[in-house]
Design a protein around this motif. Sequence first.
Motif, PDB file in Angstrom:
ATOM      1  N   ILE A  60       3.564   9.630  -9.834  1.00 23.59           N
ATOM      2  CA  ILE A  60       3.323   9.844  -8.410  1.00 23.59           C
ATOM      3  C   ILE A  60       2.978   8.503  -7.754  1.00 23.59           C
ATOM      4  O   ILE A  60       2.114   7.778  -8.233  1.00 23.59           O
ATOM      5  CB  ILE A  60       2.178  10.852  -8.210  1.00 23.59           C
ATOM      6  CG1 ILE A  60       2.573  12.181  -8.867  1.00 23.59           C
ATOM      7  CG2 ILE A  60       1.861  11.036  -6.737  1.00 23.59           C
ATOM      8  CD1 ILE A  60       1.455  13.143  -9.006  1.00 23.59           C
ATOM      9  N   PRO A  61       3.639   8.146  -6.660  1.00 23.18           N
ATOM     10  CA  PRO A  61       3.365   6.870  -5.984  1.00 23.18           C
ATOM     11  C   PRO A  61       1.905   6.748  -5.542  1.00 23.18           C
ATOM     12  O   PRO A  61       1.232   7.743  -5.246  1.00 23.18           O
ATOM     13  CB  PRO A  61       4.296   6.899  -4.766  1.00 23.18           C
ATOM     14  CG  PRO A  61       5.367   7.879  -5.122  1.00 23.18           C
ATOM     15  CD  PRO A  61       4.707   8.904  -6.010  1.00 23.18           C
ATOM     16  N   PHE A  62       1.448   5.505  -5.448  1.00 24.81           N
ATOM     17  CA  PHE A  62       0.065   5.187  -5.102  1.00 24.81           C
ATOM     18  C   PHE A  62      -0.409   5.882  -3.827  1.00 24.81           C
ATOM     19  O   PHE A  62      -1.437   6.557  -3.823  1.00 24.81           O
ATOM     20  CB  PHE A  62      -0.093   3.668  -4.988  1.00 24.81           C
ATOM     21  CG  PHE A  62      -1.459   3.216  -4.561  1.00 24.81           C
ATOM     22  CD1 PHE A  62      -2.595   3.560  -5.282  1.00 24.81           C
ATOM     23  CD2 PHE A  62      -1.608   2.418  -3.433  1.00 24.81           C
ATOM     24  CE1 PHE A  62      -3.850   3.124  -4.892  1.00 24.81           C
ATOM     25  CE2 PHE A  62      -2.865   1.972  -3.035  1.00 24.81           C
ATOM     26  CZ  PHE A  62      -3.989   2.328  -3.759  1.00 24.81           C
ATOM     27  N   LEU A  63       0.323   5.748  -2.729  1.00 29.09           N
ATOM     28  CA  LEU A  63      -0.124   6.342  -1.468  1.00 29.09           C
ATOM     29  C   LEU A  63      -0.199   7.865  -1.540  1.00 29.09           C
ATOM     30  O   LEU A  63      -1.103   8.472  -0.965  1.00 29.09           O
ATOM     31  CB  LEU A  63       0.761   5.901  -0.306  1.00 29.09           C
ATOM     32  CG  LEU A  63       0.632   4.427   0.094  1.00 29.09           C
ATOM     33  CD1 LEU A  63       1.621   4.092   1.199  1.00 29.09           C
ATOM     34  CD2 LEU A  63      -0.781   4.083   0.517  1.00 29.09           C
ATOM     35  N   ALA A  64       0.702   8.488  -2.252  1.00 27.84           N
ATOM     36  CA  ALA A  64       0.655   9.946  -2.417  1.00 27.84           C
ATOM     37  C   ALA A  64      -0.585  10.348  -3.217  1.00 27.84           C
ATOM     38  O   ALA A  64      -1.213  11.373  -2.919  1.00 27.84           O
ATOM     39  CB  ALA A  64       1.921  10.455  -3.099  1.00 27.84           C
ATOM     40  N   ARG A  65      -0.967   9.538  -4.206  1.00 27.17           N
ATOM     41  CA  ARG A  65      -2.193   9.825  -4.971  1.00 27.17           C
ATOM     42  C   ARG A  65      -3.424   9.678  -4.088  1.00 27.17           C
ATOM     43  O   ARG A  65      -4.373  10.471  -4.189  1.00 27.17           O
ATOM     44  CB  ARG A  65      -2.307   8.894  -6.187  1.00 27.17           C
ATOM     45  CG  ARG A  65      -1.294   9.235  -7.263  1.00 27.17           C
ATOM     46  CD  ARG A  65      -1.498   8.423  -8.536  1.00 27.17           C
ATOM     47  NE  ARG A  65      -1.056   7.047  -8.327  1.00 27.17           N
ATOM     48  CZ  ARG A  65      -1.770   5.966  -8.661  1.00 27.17           C
ATOM     49  NH1 ARG A  65      -2.950   6.078  -9.213  1.00 27.17           N
ATOM     50  NH2 ARG A  65      -1.285   4.762  -8.448  1.00 27.17           N
ATOM     51  N   VAL A  66      -3.415   8.699  -3.177  1.00 27.23           N
ATOM     52  CA  VAL A  66      -4.539   8.521  -2.260  1.00 27.23           C
ATOM     53  C   VAL A  66      -4.622   9.713  -1.306  1.00 27.23           C
ATOM     54  O   VAL A  66      -5.705  10.262  -1.084  1.00 27.23           O
ATOM     55  CB  VAL A  66      -4.430   7.191  -1.490  1.00 27.23           C
ATOM     56  CG1 VAL A  66      -5.570   7.060  -0.476  1.00 27.23           C
ATOM     57  CG2 VAL A  66      -4.430   5.993  -2.450  1.00 27.23           C
ATOM     58  N   VAL A  67      -3.506  10.145  -0.766  1.00 23.69           N
ATOM     59  CA  VAL A  67      -3.492  11.314   0.127  1.00 23.69           C
ATOM     60  C   VAL A  67      -4.000  12.543  -0.621  1.00 23.69           C
ATOM     61  O   VAL A  67      -4.766  13.337  -0.071  1.00 23.69           O
ATOM     62  CB  VAL A  67      -2.088  11.558   0.717  1.00 23.69           C
ATOM     63  CG1 VAL A  67      -2.008  12.910   1.420  1.00 23.69           C
ATOM     64  CG2 VAL A  67      -1.721  10.436   1.682  1.00 23.69           C
TER      65      VAL A  67
END
Length: 126
Positions: A60-67
């Motif tokens: 899972i991409p970084f920004l999606a993990r942050v969201v």
Amino acid sequence: MHGHPKHTITLAGGAAGGAATLGRATGAVTWIDSSRAVVVGTNGDHSEVTTLDPETLEAIPFLARVVDAIGDRDRILILGPDAMRVELEREYVSIFHRPDRLLDVETSGTADEADLIRRLEALTAG
């Protein structure tokens, strides 16, 4: 999600403080830059602190993990350098379709965990 450290702290005014929490808004305060993201989000009377690293090898991409760490909360504050902050805001809106929850998106110098927790308490205060 897997692979990001979390820990829990008690928020001021929570059950331990004797204040009612039924009307308390949920919220998240996030610091993001190119090297890490720290998300402090409410979870009942507690806040959960999640630290994410963009270098972690996950599907899972970084920004999606942050969201995902921010979650579907009522009030969201994003801090950090312009480029990363704007990218995270766009990712949040693309996933949750709720730009109205991004109450304040601002540039800020590096914020430590204690600063994020103070901002979260102010953000979710009755």
